[in-house]
Scaffold this active site. Structure first.
Site, mmCIF file in Angstrom:
data_model
loop_
_atom_site.group_PDB
_atom_site.id
_atom_site.type_symbol
_atom_site.label_atom_id
_atom_site.label_comp_id
_atom_site.label_asym_id
_atom_site.label_seq_id
_atom_site.Cartn_x
_atom_site.Cartn_y
_atom_site.Cartn_z
ATOM 1 C CG HIS A 113 1.123 2.748 12.328
ATOM 2 N ND1 HIS A 113 -0.180 2.242 12.765
ATOM 3 C CD2 HIS A 113 1.597 2.230 11.277
ATOM 4 C CE1 HIS A 113 -0.499 1.635 11.805
ATOM 5 N NE2 HIS A 113 0.215 1.717 10.761
ATOM 6 C CG ASP A 165 -2.838 4.086 2.454
ATOM 7 O OD1 ASP A 165 -2.089 2.999 2.417
ATOM 8 O OD2 ASP A 165 -3.611 4.248 3.545
ATOM 9 C CG ASP A 200 3.002 0.359 7.573
ATOM 10 O OD1 ASP A 200 2.604 -0.311 6.543
ATOM 11 O OD2 ASP A 200 2.455 0.823 8.513
ATOM 12 C CG HIS A 241 -0.524 -0.092 2.672
ATOM 13 N ND1 HIS A 241 -0.150 0.988 3.186
ATOM 14 C CD2 HIS A 241 -0.086 -1.186 3.384
ATOM 15 C CE1 HIS A 241 0.496 0.900 4.483
ATOM 16 N NE2 HIS A 241 0.538 -0.295 4.721
ATOM 17 C CD GLU A 286 -2.948 -1.430 6.107
ATOM 18 O OE1 GLU A 286 -2.901 -2.267 6.851
ATOM 19 O OE2 GLU A 286 -2.161 -0.339 6.261
ATOM 20 C CD GLU A 287 -1.009 2.539 7.415
ATOM 21 O OE1 GLU A 287 -1.818 2.324 8.326
ATOM 22 O OE2 GLU A 287 0.303 2.302 7.333
#
Length: 468
Positions: free
Chosen positions: A439, A112, A143, A110, A174-175
């Site tokens: 994150h 995003d 990520d 992903h 996805e996030e």
């Protein structure tokens, strides 16, 4: 750790010296892979709707251009409308059809990213990639833009020698929970159908030791409100016989764990304990646990993180200290994140947590539960043909056997992939390591590990081709 691959598992079609040939190719092309990652990190593709979504479109366009440059003949940027009628985020789908009789591999990542948070928490600007030592820092560096460039690097290393069909699917939401993922799969099912699916969105055991993710916890989230009054009242006039809502909410939340810190909700199940464990000192350092703080729960640390339920308060609505007045607060709300053990139905977990909260109302307070997201856990077969091929590829790339690991986090869309493509073998791989801080502030990827991931994926594609 897993045992060394049996010689019968080594793909028979690989010519002598092929592994070293690909290793040399990857080493030569890796500076370009790193440069592409840095360019992607500079695009602040935060999919949270509170942020400028033109950056997410720019990120999708950049990924599409990179895939075209990697020789993919069919590249599209696609969106679908969700159940609410609103368009989802842009996803990139690139295809190279399979040679006659060969399988097709779907490579997922992903583009995003999470919001950066407070810039003051970062040592460097979050969207300006910065190298320190062997690590590259920046939001999305691990990520999951590292997953995107890992696919690119493997495709470049193999070039026209690909022995399988390849579809690259790089989604853009996805996030935020992949809200249109199922609609996207169903709309573009023929584009995405594959025999093997590689999800590059997980982690390795540690720097120098690869991992294959064989289990993921599921996810349930909800909010719980505790109310005691229909309006705020003076804390001096009524304080004593009337307890404020934040106090009662704290008492309710405290019932979710026992005196050891184990989850104390009837109906939440455990999966079997893993066969590997973590060193407590390493875990404390990786998580940044303050000196003197005891770790919660009993049993192996890996079990507490991978195969048992966990409940965290991730949000709390009550008066801010800066604006608080001398009143008894009538209501307070907490948002709970519940990680569900592999093997448990998330709907049953949601019902169990709801029943616990409603059954433990402190002092007869009104408890209101609002259910949120649910995501299924995942458990992979550990001895499939695809898994044996992956073990061999990872062992060749790292020079040591991979560890079967669980991940305490959740990737709910994997269950969606299994539902839509029940005959596909799913492999969950990744680029992160325990110090990647996905994150969080100062997210980073270890560049040496990223190079090994590129090589491992190229070898995996070769191994899958050899199994036809």
């Amino acid at each position: 750790m897993t045992s060394a691959p049996h010689p019968a598992h080594v793909p028979p079609a690989l010519a002598p010296g092929r592994v070293e040939e690909l290793r040399t190719r990857v080493r030569a092309l890796f500076p370009g892979v790193r440069a592409d990652l840095e360019d992607l990190v500079r695009i602040p593709s935060v999919s949270n709707p509170e942020f400028d979504q033109t950056h997410v479109q720019a990120s999708a366009d950049a990924v599409a251009a990179l895939l075209r440059g990697a020789g993919m003949p069919e590249v599209q940027v696609l969106r679908v409308a969700g159940t609410d009628g609103r368009d989802g985020a842009p996803a990139v789908v690139a295809r190279r059809p399979a040679p006659a009789g060969a399988p097709t591999v779907l490579l997922y990542a992903h583009h995003d990213v999470q919001p950066p948070g407070d810039d003051a928490d970062w040592s460097t600007a979050p969207f300006e990639p910065t190298a320190r030592g062997e690590r590259l820092f920046g939001r999305g560096a691990a990520d999951d833009k590292a997953g995107v460039v890992a696919h690119l690097g493997a495709l470049r290393a193999l070039g026209d020698e690909l022995g399988v069909g390849v579809t690259v699917f790089v989604e853009g939401e996805e996030e935020i929970g992949s809200p249109t993922f199922v609609d996207f799969l169903r709309t573009h099912r023929d584009l995405l159908a594959a025999d093997v699916i590689v999800v590059a969105d997980s982690a390795n055991w540690k720097v120098g030791v690869p991992g294959l993710t064989t289990s993921l916890r599921g996810l349930v989230d909800l909010t719980v409100e505790v109310a005691v009054l229909d309006h705020a009242v003076h804390s001096g006039m009524f304080g004593g016989p009337v307890l404020d809502a934040p106090t009662l909410l704290a008492r309710l939340v405290a019932t979710l764990h026992d005196e050891h810190g184990d989850v104390a909700v009837d109906g939440l199940v455990h999966a079997p304990d893993p066969t590997v464990d973590l060193d407590e000192a390493e875990l404390r350092a990786d998580a940044g646990v303050l000196p003197g703080v005891r770790l919660a729960g009993t049993g192996p640390l890996t079990a507490r993180m991978w195969t048992r339920p966990a409940i965290s308060v991730i949000g709390f609505d009550a008066p801010r200290t800066a604006s608080a007045s001398n009143t008894i607060t009538p209501s307070a709300t907490a948002k709970l994140s519940v990680r569900v053990a592999p093997g448990q139905d998330p709907a049953a977990a949601m019902a169990a947590v709801r029943a616990h909260l409603e059954g433990h109302a402190p002092f007869g307070a009104r408890v209101t539960v609002v259910e949120g997201e649910q995501g299924r856990p995942f458990r992979a077969p550990t001895d499939s043909t695809a898994m044996r091929s992956a073990r061999w590829a990872f062992a060749q790339a790292w020079g040591t056997d991979p560890v079967d690991i669980g991940i305490g986090g959740s990737i709910p869309f994997i269950s969606d992939l299994l539902q839509e493509f029940p005959d596909a073998a799913i492999l969950v791989t990744g680029v992160e390591d325990p110090d990647s801080r996905a994150h969080g502030a100062n997210e980073s990827v270890h560049l040496g590990e990223l190079e090994k991931v590129v090589l491992a994926e190229a070898l995996l594609l070769e191994a899958v081709a050899a199994t036809r």
